[in-house]
Each structure stands twice: as C-alpha cells, then as structure tokens.
Design a protein around this motif. Structure first.
Motif, PDB file in Angstrom:
ATOM      1  N   ARG A 197      -3.177   6.874  -3.421  1.00  0.00           N
ATOM      2  CA  ARG A 197      -3.997   5.740  -2.547  1.00  0.00           C
ATOM      3  C   ARG A 197      -5.425   6.622  -2.172  1.00  0.00           C
ATOM      4  NH1 ARG A 197      -0.413   4.509   1.963  1.00  0.00           N
ATOM      5  NH2 ARG A 197      -1.846   5.853   3.181  1.00  0.00           N
ATOM      6  N   SER A 198      -6.358   5.822  -2.316  1.00  0.00           N
ATOM      7  CA  SER A 198      -7.675   6.474  -2.076  1.00  0.00           C
ATOM      8  C   SER A 198      -8.068   7.198  -0.781  1.00  0.00           C
ATOM      9  CB  SER A 198      -8.915   5.508  -2.291  1.00  0.00           C
ATOM     10  OG  SER A 198      -8.542   4.902  -3.670  1.00  0.00           O
ATOM     11  N   TYR A 248      -6.641   2.745  -5.415  1.00  0.00           N
ATOM     12  CA  TYR A 248      -6.242   4.017  -5.938  1.00  0.00           C
ATOM     13  C   TYR A 248      -6.879   5.036  -6.836  1.00  0.00           C
ATOM     14  CZ  TYR A 248      -1.966   2.247  -3.719  1.00  0.00           C
ATOM     15  OH  TYR A 248      -0.941   1.781  -2.875  1.00  0.00           O
ATOM     16  N   GLY A 286      -0.866   6.817  -9.523  1.00  0.00           N
ATOM     17  CA  GLY A 286      -1.887   6.465  -8.770  1.00  0.00           C
ATOM     18  C   GLY A 286      -1.590   6.943  -7.158  1.00  0.00           C
ATOM     19  N   LYS A 322       0.869  -1.370  -0.114  1.00  0.00           N
ATOM     20  CA  LYS A 322      -0.093  -0.040   0.010  1.00  0.00           C
ATOM     21  C   LYS A 322       0.802   1.195   0.204  1.00  0.00           C
ATOM     22  CE  LYS A 322      -3.836  -2.483   2.497  1.00  0.00           C
ATOM     23  NZ  LYS A 322      -2.923  -3.578   2.673  1.00  0.00           N
TER      24      LYS A 322
END
Length: 484
Positions: free
Chosen positions: A249-250, A208, A247, A169
């Motif tokens: 990370r959300s 992502y 990307g 992650k």
C-alpha cells in the motif's frame, strides 16, 4: 498474528505456505480469516486442512485426522471431541461462493465481519490467484476462432480482487497468475498492462506500489518478465512458471523494505521427489483400443529394438541442490501419515500401457522424453491424423525425467495421464495423485477430498506450498517492519 484473506483459494496451496510461517519463538505469523472458493470439493479440502491446522495450533489430538485420511475411520466417526470443535472453526472461515459482481454484497459483508471495525484492523494481507484459463496458452489455443473469447467473464475476475483491494485496503497483497497473462490480450490491449493500470486507480482511493519477488529494483524500472517466478529455482521439483505481483500500500511503501526470494542451491528433481515412494502398478481399463494387436508382443519387440540400438548421448542431468533437497524432504515428510495416502494409480488401456513401458525405457536411455514419432508404427496412437504432415501434439505422451524437475503439473492431469508417465519402466503407469502432489510440494499429510478426478484437478490448480511459504516469509518480514 497478521490476518490473511485468501481469494480464489483452490485447494489451499497459497494458504498452506503462508500458514506455515513461524516467528523465532515458534509461534505462527499468520491467521486465516477467510478463504473464498467456488468449487465444492476444493472447499471440502480447505475445511479439512484448516481443521488439521487448528488441531496443530491448539495441541489437539491428531489421531482422528490421520485415521480419517488413511481410511481407517469414516468421517462421522472422526467428527468427535476436539476434532469436531476444530472443524467447526474451520467451517466458519471457508466460504463457498462464486466471486463476481452479483455476489459482492455478501462477500463484502463476510470480509467486513471477519476483519472487524476498520479502526481496529491493523496490518493484514490479501492473497490469491484469479482463475487463469482465460490467460493460459493452452486455454487460448483451444478457443482460437471463438468470437466469445474476448468477452469471457474469466478475463475480468481479477476485478473482484481489485474491488476487495479498494474497499478493504490490505497492507500487502500477493496476486498469482499464469505466465500467459503477459502475452494475453483483450482486443488490442495487454491484459497485464490493463491490470497494472487498474491497480493505480482503485475504488476508495487506495493505491499500491507493485514489486517483483525476484528482481530487486525500483518499481518503475521493472519489466513484465521481472514478475515471473520459476518454481524450480526455489526448491520445487517442477518447472512451474507463474506471474506473481507483490503490492505494498502506497502510504507505507516508503518504509517497507524490498525483499526478494533467495534461489536454492540447485534443483530438486523428480528422483528426489518420488523415487522413495512405494512401487505400484496400474490395472487395465475396460476400454478397448480401436486397433486389435497383441500388445505384449508389440511391446516386447519394441523393447528388443531399444536395447540393441546404439546409445544416444544423454543431456547433462540437472545440478541438484543438497540443501534444497533436504529442505524439501523435511517439508514433505513432517508429521506424515503411517501409510502413503492417495497413491493408487488409475487404470489404463493395454495399448497405452505398452506405449508407457517402451517410452519410459527409451527416456531412461536418452535422458529426455521421446515423442510418439520415436516409437515404432505399431505403437502409434489410433488417431486418423497420426503420421500426416503437421500432426499436432506429437508430444502428447510425455515421460517425466528422473534427473530434472518435472514439467508443469496442470489441471488437465485430471483428464488423462499421458503427459505424466512415470520414469520407472517397471511401474508402467502415469502418476498418482500423491506423486503429483509431491511435485507440487504438498506435504504428505495434505489430503484432497472428492473423487480421484477432482483430486487431480485440485492439485493441478494449486500454487506450490513450498514456494508460497518462502513468499509468506517475505511478506511476514515486511509486515513486521511496520510494527517494530
């Protein structure tokens, strides 16, 4: 410093750019914890470059490094003192391994050990580009009709990248691949869309937000073409077009600002990249052409015809960018060796030397590379299908043009130099490793280990470091926004 881990590292082009990014106080932003690569020669190159960076960052003595790459000192004689200590540290993070399911346990263990306990990791970035042969247009063309192509494991090496995303992650990732990825299919499915869908359902629950580095738009409004980066737009003297995904990370995406690359003020041309390099001439090889001709006489006759023919209107040269050229030259020449290294041309058959000489002069007159069919028949290659209807690869000999960025430098340059003919007719040869490296924007003090074929292969497989540096600056600003 923010940690980075580099997958499918090649000779380190992506890593070189990231590792060069600095803070306002001249300290370095990133520290490489691991570089994974399967090719042994590329790993040697990675270790040597990591040694150089360690010496620079620690203020160590660089003389052994330069004496080694200039051929003034053998490896064992250089491997002393702080050079030896820097090399020991470099070896600790360059990991030679073929990424795949069978090797996941050892790779995961190494990454876990390098990152440390999860609760202490903080923000970091994953970078790299899964092998692209399965997606490239040339690779697909060579395997037309091959029933095993759809199941080729190279199609799915991106899953190793995704596995590490899901397990560890990282805050941000950068994934690079060829433009052919956008049109590549596995069966009826688009490989690009498959990868995007897989990014939404990673193991471990991570997800992502996928952003473009060239189009400032909400992710759901992006088209596949918005992920194509044209290197020549950003100060690289080469028309290298690649798909690059950024990307975030959300869980942090909403507070990480979008950033895009800033275009250069114009092109950096082949002339700007290599014209000042020492002039060198190629030797002749021992291979004998199938057709026995007086090649010097054939060449002389063709040159007379060119010089007495009418001039063809040249296309407009590329608009050069004074600032971009200055930035490029500063990047290439910083801390350069006292001599130009890896600048020895390979030998060519006499017949090819005659073609190169004539084609380079013709290109100089018309401002573009001629095809073999533009040559007199006496200079056509000795192939059975030459001159027939539908003859393939009529541009199999390509002169690079002075006043434009070069065409893409690919790994096939290791096989022959026909697509990379020097634009100076007097030099009559294909590009050297150092010239190819300059077109890729590698600094002059970057040394590629191995035989010349391997050196060319590494250069052709790399991400241009000058472009990578600009991407690294964007990633650095994003990570910094999370620590302000």
């Amino acid at each position: 410093m923010f940690p980075i881990i580099d997958l499918f590292a090649g000779p380190g082009g992506l890593n070189e750019g990231f590792s060069s990014v600095k803070n306002s106080d001249d300290s370095y932003v990133f520290k490489t914890l691991a570089s994974f690569e399967m090719d042994s020669m590329a790993c040697q190159t990675l270790r040597l470059r990591a040694t150089y960076r360690e010496l620079v960052r620690s203020g160590g003595d660089l003389r052994p490094y330069f004496e080694y790459i200039e051929g003034k000192r053998p490896w064992q004689a250089a491997l002393l003192g702080n050079f030896k200590e820097a090399y020991r540290k470099a070896k600790a993070h360059v990991y030679q391994v073929e990424l795949g399911e069978d090797n996941r346990p050892e790779v995961d263990a190494f990454i876990g050990a390098q990152l440390g306990p999860e609760e202490q990791r903080g923000h970091w970035a994953l970078i790299g580009g899964p092998p692209s042969q399965a997606y490239s247009l040339a690779g697909r063309s060579r395997r037309t009709g091959d029933d095993t192509f759809a199941s080729d494991h190279k199609h799915f090496l991106y899953r190793e990248y995704l596995h590490i995303l899901g397990k560890f992650k990282p805050t941000i990732f950068v994934m690079e691949n060829v433009k052919g990825l956008l049109s590549s299919k596995n069966g009826d499915d688009s490989m690009f869309q498959t990868i995007l869908e897989d990014l939404k359902q990673l193991d471990g629950g991570a997800s992502y937000e996928i952003r473009s580095l060239v189009v400032d738009a909400e992710p759901h409004k992006l088209d596949p073409a918005d992920f194509i980066i044209r290197a020549e737009d950003y100060g690289v003297p080469q028309k290298r077009h690649r798909v690059i995904l950024l990307g975030v990370r959300s869980d942090v995406a909403s507070i990480v600002p979008r950033r895009v690359l800033t275009k250069a003020d114009g092109a950096v041309t082949v002339r700007a990249a290599i014209e000042t390099m020492p002039n060198v001439r190629a030797k002749t090889s021992n291979r004998k052409p199938k057709v026995h001709q007086d090649w010097p006489a054939v060449q002389a006759a063709a040159l007379r015809d060119i010089r007495t023919s009418k001039m063809v209107a040249k296309p407009e040269p590329a608009k050069t960018g004074p600032r971009a050229i200055g930035d490029y030259e500063s990047w290439i020449r910083e801390d350069c060796p006292s001599t130009t290294v890896q600048h020895e041309p390979r030998a060519h058959m006499v017949s090819d030397l005659a073609r190169y000489r004539v084609m380079a002069e013709l290109a100089e007159r018309v401002g573009k590379s001629p095809k073999y069919s533009d040559l007199p028949a006496s200079l056509h290659p000795e192939h059975q299908n030459i001159g027939k209807v539908g003859t393939p690869f009529t541009d199999r000999f390509r002169v690079q043009i002075w006043d434009a960025p070069a065409t893409t430098v690919v790994s096939h340059i290791s096989k022959d130099g026909h697509y990379y003919i020097h634009p100076d007719p007097e030099q009559t040869r294909s590009f050297t490793v150092r010239e190819a490296a300059r077109l890729q924007s590698f600094p002059d003090n970057y040394f590629f280990e191995g035989p010349r074929t391997q050196q060319f292969h590494q250069v052709g497989n790399a991400v241009p470091p000058l472009l990578s540096k600009q991407i690294g600056e964007i990633v650095a600003s994003m990570l910094a926004s999370l620590t302000d």
